[in-house]
Enzyme design. Structure first.
Site, mmCIF file in Angstrom:
data_model
loop_
_atom_site.group_PDB
_atom_site.id
_atom_site.type_symbol
_atom_site.label_atom_id
_atom_site.label_comp_id
_atom_site.label_asym_id
_atom_site.label_seq_id
_atom_site.Cartn_x
_atom_site.Cartn_y
_atom_site.Cartn_z
ATOM 1 N N CYS A 7 -0.081 0.885 16.626
ATOM 2 C CA CYS A 7 -0.969 -0.140 16.059
ATOM 3 C C CYS A 7 -1.691 -0.899 17.168
ATOM 4 C CB CYS A 7 -0.175 -1.110 15.181
ATOM 5 S SG CYS A 7 0.543 -0.307 13.746
ATOM 6 N N HIS B 202 16.629 4.159 7.545
ATOM 7 C CA HIS B 202 16.505 4.415 8.979
ATOM 8 C C HIS B 202 16.498 5.918 9.220
ATOM 9 C CE1 HIS B 202 17.346 4.766 13.251
ATOM 10 N NE2 HIS B 202 16.822 3.570 13.361
#
Ligand SMILES: [Zn+2]
Lengths: 383, 140
Positions: A88, A329
């Site tokens: 990002c 996860h």
């Protein structure tokens, strides 16, 4: 030239699966891409920047083929589970710099259905420093446990304080219909769970699930015309910690470098933040990260994390989806931190919505905390 | 005393390369060495060709006393990798050498539960193949 406030997360999608033996990892990438692009109101033909990780050394090319993408900007960042947070940051720079217009970040994994023992499956021995560590049997849990033991020694941090972090994550997960583990637990349950690598118990450790997700980013200008309220990238920074020349202070985690730099770049302080999404691979990861980011002084992470402060309704809600300790996860969890922050800042978080959520801090940790690890901090703002 | 041939050893064996050969050769003689930069004087672990402080290639080996203290440790109760799973529980530790560098090792020859941070330890050498001896530590 500043890149901040010029790029926004405009599409976010968390794949709902937690166990997908009938799916391939690339399929999870593709379904996640579909979800995030639909969320943004864009099509896959709009994508000209492609970001992924966890797909093997040159796997980004295979995945580009799987999605029939012809991007002009590629980023296969490989710094562990924080890679997707890093994507990002890199996408913000690339978009602001005109190197691409629409960035797609994807993640997919079937770690659980492949029965991949991430934390306790031994270690890698490929690069020079590994050969001075791997012979002695560090597991990933063990690497984090070395930090936890030292933190207890220097600052009197207790197993009960670490346990409270796991209890809080479970309380959040109990409100998340997609979370893998939703039954409430107590501090006593954590302490009574099997010791994996002292002082970390089973319930101090994240789970292994299947899953994936995707993000779409574009310029703040273009974001104004898209479906959802944009989540602006206000600041960010990266860091790496390693053994140096045999001199490293193990409690000086990467967040101590990336956190203050990210806040300075965003022009805000930890006190301004409404919530925090941090990589909770282990309870000790949360504790040391909050110290590094500057939410409390070094050594006070145990006391800071206790008393409900990091729970919903507390001063600094952390991982409102339940995190890697209780929601999901699949091995590299960074993308979910940004997805949950995006849901919160858009006001889409439903039963776990933080009221008046305008500013979020996201921090991914990748690798092995006591050996080599990365840290990536992002400051995100809603509108 | 002859060394084991290593054929039954299942744990990771270090790769001996051009940057680290002197270190492993010293260990095979049951000596623990660290590097010191002959230009800036910085000691370093693990061994590498250039000093990261000043990028000098002028390096000398310094024989370590083998004495140190436990900086941190964990008692490992679960590791599914071959060799290690048969050795559970074992102590993974980071030891501060008297010479001022920190290294990863195992603390052996004592009950795992007896290990403490700050505990004085001394090196011993575990021969695992004719070429490889590992530096481990026991209470001093
Ligand atoms: Zn030097």
């Amino acid at each position: 030239m500043s890149i901040w406030r010029k790029t926004a997360v405009v599409g976010a999608y968390e794949h709902p699966t937690r166990f997908a033996p009938h799916m391939t990892p690339f399929q999870i990438h593709a379904e996640s891409a579909r979800g995030a692009l639909a969320d943004a109101g864009l099509t896959i033909r709009d994508v000209d920047g492609f970001f992924t990780s966890g797909v093997g050394p040159i796997g980004i090319m295979s995945l580009a083929q799987h999605l029939d993408l012809r991007p002009c900007y590629l980023d296969a960042q490989s710094i562990g589970g924080s890679s997707f947070v890093s994507h990002c940051l890199h996408a913000a720079a690339a978009i602001a710099g005109g190197l691409c217009a629409v960035a797609l970040v994807t993640y997919g994994s079937t770690a659980a259905s492949e029965r991949f023992a991430i934390g306790t499956g031994g270690s890698f021995a490929t690069e020079p420093p590994d050969h001075f560590e791997a012979p002695f049997g560090p597991t990933i849990v063990g690497s984090y446990a070395l930090v936890a033991q030292r933190h207890m020694h220097e600052y009197g941090t207790t197993s009960e304080q670490l346990a409270e972090i796991a209890v809080t994550m479970r309380r959040h997960a109990s409100l998340n219909p997609h979370a893998k583990y939703r039954d409430p637990i107590t501090v006593e349950d954590v302490i009574a769970s099997r010791m994996i690598s002292s002082p970390l118990h089973l319930l101090d450790c994240c789970m292994i699930s299947d899953g994936g997700g995707a993000l779409v980013l574009t310029s703040a200008e273009r974001a104004r015309d898209l479906r959802k309220p944009p989540v602006l990238i206000l600041g960010g920074a990266e860091a790496v910690r390693h053994g140096e020349i045999g001199t490293r202070d193990l409690l000086d985690v990467a967040a101590f470098q990336s956190g203050p730099l990210a806040f300075r770049r965003a022009g805000v302080t930890p006190g301004d933040v409404d919530m925090c999404m941090v990589y909770d691979s282990y309870t000790i990861t949360v504790l040391t990260t909050l110290e590094g980011l500057g939410f409390c002084p070094r050594g006070e992470g145990g006391a800071f994390s206790a008393g409900g402060r990091i729970g919903l309704g507390g001063a600094l809600p952390v991982n409102t989806d339940g995190g890697g300790l209780s929601s999901n996860h699949p091995g590299m969890r960074g993308i979910f931190l940004v997805i949950e922050a995006t849901r919160q800042l858009r006001g889409e978080a439903g039963p776990v919505q933080v009221r008046d959520a305008h500013l979020a801090c996201v921090h991914g940790t990748g690798g092995m905390l006591g050996q080599r690890h990365s840290g990536v901090t992002l400051i995100l703002g809603g509108t | 005393m002859s060394k084991p041939d290593g054929t039954s050893y299942q744990k990771y064996l270090p790769r001996i390369d051009e940057e680290s050969r002197g270190y492993w050769e010293a260990l095979a003689r049951h000596e623990l060495h660290v590097q010191r930069c002959r230009d800036c004087g910085a000691k370093r672990f693990y061994p590498r060709a250039l000093c990261p402080v000043c990028l000098s290639a002028a390096t000398e080996w310094v024989r370590a006393s083998g004495r140190g203290t436990v900086y941190t440790f964990t008692v490992t109760y679960q590791n599914q990798a071959p060799g290690y799973r048969d050795a559970l529980p074992y102590v993974l530790a980071v030891v501060d050498l008297a010479e001022g560098v920190r290294l990863m090792t195992n603390v052996v020859d004592c009950a795992p539960e007896a290990v403490r941070i700050g505990m004085p330890v001394e090196v011993l050498f575990e021969d695992v193949t004719p070429e490889v001896s590992l530096p481990k530590f026991r209470p001093a």
